[in-house]
Write a protein that holds these residues in place. Structure first.
Motif, PDB file in Angstrom:
ATOM      1  N   SER A  45       0.844  -1.191   0.000  1.00  0.00           N
ATOM      2  CA  SER A  45       0.000   0.000   0.000  1.00  0.00           C
ATOM      3  C   SER A  45       0.884   1.248   0.000  1.00  0.00           C
ATOM      4  O   SER A  45       2.050   1.194   0.388  1.00  0.00           O
ATOM      5  CB  SER A  45      -0.922   0.012   1.221  1.00  0.00           C
ATOM      6  OG  SER A  45      -0.174   0.018   2.415  1.00  0.00           O
ATOM      7  N   GLY A  46       0.290   2.372  -0.425  1.00  0.00           N
ATOM      8  CA  GLY A  46       1.034   3.623  -0.501  1.00  0.00           C
ATOM      9  C   GLY A  46       0.815   4.268  -1.853  1.00  0.00           C
ATOM     10  O   GLY A  46      -0.061   3.881  -2.618  1.00  0.00           O
ATOM     11  N   ASN A  47       1.649   5.253  -2.153  1.00  0.00           N
ATOM     12  CA  ASN A  47       1.527   5.971  -3.421  1.00  0.00           C
ATOM     13  C   ASN A  47       2.236   5.193  -4.535  1.00  0.00           C
ATOM     14  O   ASN A  47       3.242   5.618  -5.078  1.00  0.00           O
ATOM     15  CB  ASN A  47       2.132   7.369  -3.295  1.00  0.00           C
ATOM     16  CG  ASN A  47       1.383   8.214  -2.288  1.00  0.00           C
ATOM     17  OD1 ASN A  47       0.165   8.169  -2.180  1.00  0.00           O
ATOM     18  ND2 ASN A  47       2.123   8.993  -1.514  1.00  0.00           N
ATOM     19  N   THR A  73       6.903   4.843  -7.229  1.00  0.00           N
ATOM     20  CA  THR A  73       5.849   5.581  -6.546  1.00  0.00           C
ATOM     21  C   THR A  73       5.502   6.838  -7.338  1.00  0.00           C
ATOM     22  O   THR A  73       6.296   7.319  -8.143  1.00  0.00           O
ATOM     23  CB  THR A  73       6.278   6.005  -5.131  1.00  0.00           C
ATOM     24  OG1 THR A  73       7.431   6.867  -5.227  1.00  0.00           O
ATOM     25  CG2 THR A  73       6.609   4.794  -4.285  1.00  0.00           C
ATOM     26  N   LYS A 127       3.822  10.734  -6.718  1.00  0.00           N
ATOM     27  CA  LYS A 127       3.334  11.756  -5.790  1.00  0.00           C
ATOM     28  C   LYS A 127       2.812  12.937  -6.582  1.00  0.00           C
ATOM     29  O   LYS A 127       3.528  13.493  -7.424  1.00  0.00           O
ATOM     30  CB  LYS A 127       4.452  12.186  -4.846  1.00  0.00           C
ATOM     31  CG  LYS A 127       4.912  11.106  -3.894  1.00  0.00           C
ATOM     32  CD  LYS A 127       5.947  11.640  -2.914  1.00  0.00           C
ATOM     33  CE  LYS A 127       6.366  10.553  -1.947  1.00  0.00           C
ATOM     34  NZ  LYS A 127       7.367  11.039  -0.960  1.00  0.00           N
ATOM     35  N   THR A 181       4.034  16.212 -10.906  1.00  0.00           N
ATOM     36  CA  THR A 181       3.981  14.797 -10.549  1.00  0.00           C
ATOM     37  C   THR A 181       5.389  14.243 -10.456  1.00  0.00           C
ATOM     38  O   THR A 181       6.192  14.418 -11.375  1.00  0.00           O
ATOM     39  CB  THR A 181       3.182  14.011 -11.593  1.00  0.00           C
ATOM     40  OG1 THR A 181       1.860  14.570 -11.676  1.00  0.00           O
ATOM     41  CG2 THR A 181       3.091  12.553 -11.196  1.00  0.00           C
TER      42      THR A 181
END
Length: 125
Positions: A24-26, A100, A102, A107
């Motif tokens: 899980s996460g970006n 990832t 962000k 971006t």
């Protein structure tokens, strides 16, 4: 990125266990996901890994007994362990690497590699 492993526990020789690990996460994309293990007094070793495209690599000691699979839409990897042996006793760690994303002023894409917390597998004879 966080990896949360589940499964494992106690088994007798010849029995089956299943491990799961969700990331899980970006996360923009995950390239490789896999499992390593570390027995007491030994170095951490690769058990099995799978690329996003489904290519697999297994340790010789687990071929024909363990099967790795993953669900890319869920960022989850599994390890089905059959015909367990006492020498499979170890702490099992899941692993993932990828990119990832962000969303900031611009971006940003950054590589990552992450490890799960480890789950104990104990096989008795």
């Amino acid at each position: 990125v966080q990896l949360q492993a589940s499964g494992g526990g106690l088994a007798q020789r010849g029995e089956t266990l299943r491990l799961s690990c969700a990331a899980s996460g970006n996360i923009a994309t995950i390239a490789d996901m896999g499992w390593y293990r570390q027995a007491p007094g030994k170095q951490r070793e690769l058990v099995a890994k799978m690329t996003r495209d489904g290519n697999t690599n297994y340790a010789d000691s687990v071929k024909e007994r363990f099967t790795i699979s993953r669900e890319n839409t869920k960022n989850t990897v599994y390890l089905h362990m059959a015909n367990l042996k006492p020498e499979d006793t170890a702490v099992y760690y899941c692993y993932a690497d990828g990119i990832t994303m962000k969303l900031e002023a611009t971006t940003r894409f950054e590589p990552f590699d992450a490890w799960g917390q480890g789950t104990q597998v104990t096989v008795s004879s």
